[in-house]
Design an enzyme around this catalytic site. Structure first.
Site, short mmCIF file in Angstrom:
data_model
loop_
_atom_site.label_atom_id
_atom_site.label_comp_id
_atom_site.label_asym_id
_atom_site.label_seq_id
_atom_site.Cartn_x
_atom_site.Cartn_y
_atom_site.Cartn_z
N LEU A 85 19.01 4.50 55.32
CA LEU A 85 18.26 5.73 55.57
C LEU A 85 16.96 5.89 54.84
O LEU A 85 16.22 6.78 54.86
CB LEU A 85 19.16 6.92 54.94
CG LEU A 85 20.70 7.12 55.66
CD1 LEU A 85 21.34 8.35 55.14
CD2 LEU A 85 20.53 7.36 57.26
N HIS A 104 20.58 4.11 66.13
CA HIS A 104 20.45 5.52 65.61
C HIS A 104 21.52 6.10 66.70
O HIS A 104 21.97 5.85 67.63
CB HIS A 104 19.09 6.01 66.12
CG HIS A 104 18.75 7.29 65.98
ND1 HIS A 104 18.74 7.82 64.69
CD2 HIS A 104 18.91 8.64 66.60
CE1 HIS A 104 18.35 9.36 64.69
NE2 HIS A 104 18.66 9.73 65.85
N GLU A 174 28.79 2.33 69.21
CA GLU A 174 28.15 1.54 68.26
C GLU A 174 29.00 0.47 67.94
O GLU A 174 28.59 -0.80 67.96
CB GLU A 174 27.96 2.63 66.82
CG GLU A 174 26.99 3.56 66.85
CD GLU A 174 26.53 4.27 65.61
OE1 GLU A 174 25.33 4.80 65.59
OE2 GLU A 174 27.39 4.31 64.72
C1 GAR Z 1 25.80 5.14 62.14
O1 GAR Z 1 26.40 6.25 63.17
C2 GAR Z 1 24.45 5.20 62.57
O2 GAR Z 1 23.97 5.06 63.70
C3 GAR Z 1 23.69 6.15 61.57
O3 GAR Z 1 24.46 6.13 60.21
C4 GAR Z 1 25.87 5.65 60.69
C5 GAR Z 1 26.43 4.87 59.70
O4 GAR Z 1 27.75 4.55 60.08
N1 GAR Z 1 22.33 5.94 61.56
C6 GAR Z 1 21.48 6.84 61.23
O5 GAR Z 1 21.62 8.05 61.30
C7 GAR Z 1 20.07 6.46 61.01
N2 GAR Z 1 19.29 7.56 61.23
P1 GAR Z 1 28.67 3.33 59.12
O6 GAR Z 1 28.28 3.38 57.73
O7 GAR Z 1 30.14 3.85 59.30
O8 GAR Z 1 28.20 2.18 59.66
#
Ligand code: GAR
Length: 193
Positions: A85, A104, A174
């Site tokens: 972030l 994202h 994702e």
């Molecule tokens: C994911 O959904 C990713 O897309 C998001 O954080 C999450 C991390 O999940 N990223 C953002 O929001 C960036 N602006 P994780 O730690 O379980 O991989």
């Protein structure tokens, strides 16, 4: 071997998927997980999978090139931001031209920018009455969520969906797409650049 570093601040479910996907891969290896939080679960996941980890501080990340030195020393050639972030400083982006991607959890250019992460994104999608959401994989630039789009996948959003429901659908996309897209980017590239 094309060595990858994953930058992640949180749970690390995407990092874990990427690590698993490339285990035993003939050309690509996840060599490092970088986090800005010493207590981030992603660090335990990486260690359990035998991947080196490093924790960065704000002052070292923005004020020194210590991380870049470490990335170079480890031969890292590609960076994946998976739930990271902090804005990436220009010196690091310049060192990895067309070699740093972010995932994202929405269909950019909608629902991006500062503060748009995790559940805030899914809440905003619901509040806007969107009929669909999805994921965007894009190049990293010095601004949040503004780099060129490499890949998107979509999922339907029902009127009854709560932010957690949207999050679940998006996370599934994702987990399905991020590692194969990274693989494609790395294997379709000539070995000389
Ligand atoms: C994911 O959904 C990713 O897309 C998001 O954080 C999450 C991390 O999940 N990223 C953002 O929001 C960036 N602006 P994780 O730690 O379980 O991989």
């Amino acid at each position: 071997m094309e060595k990858i570093a994953i930058f992640a601040s949180g749970t690390g479910s995407n990092a874990q998927k990427i690590i698993e996907y490339f285990q035993g891969h003939p050309q690509i290896e996840v060599s490092l997980v970088v986090s800005n939080k010493a207590a981030a679960p992603v660090l335990e996941k990486a260690t359990a999978a035998g991947v080196d980890t490093t924790v960065i501080t704000r002052s070292s990340f923005y004020g020194t090139t210590a991380l870049l030195d470490e990335l170079k020393a480890k031969g890292i050639r590609f960076i994946v931001l998976a739930g990271f972030l902090w804005l990436v400083p220009a010196y690091l982006i310049a060192a990895y031209p067309q070699r740093m991607v972010n995932i994202h959890p929405a269909l950019l250019p909608k629902f991006g920018g500062k503060g748009m992460y995790g559940k805030h994104v899914h809440q905003a999608v619901k509040d806007a009455g969107e009929k669909e959401s999805g994921i965007t994989i894009h190049w990293v630039t010095p601004e949040y969520d503004e780099g060129g789009i490499i890949f998107q996948a979509r999922c339907p959003v029902d009127a009854s969906d709560q932010p957690e429901d949207i999050a679940r659908k998006v996370r599934q996309l994702e987990h399905e797409h991020l590692a194969p897209v990274v693989e494609k980017l790395l294997t379709e590239r000539s070995t000389t650049n």
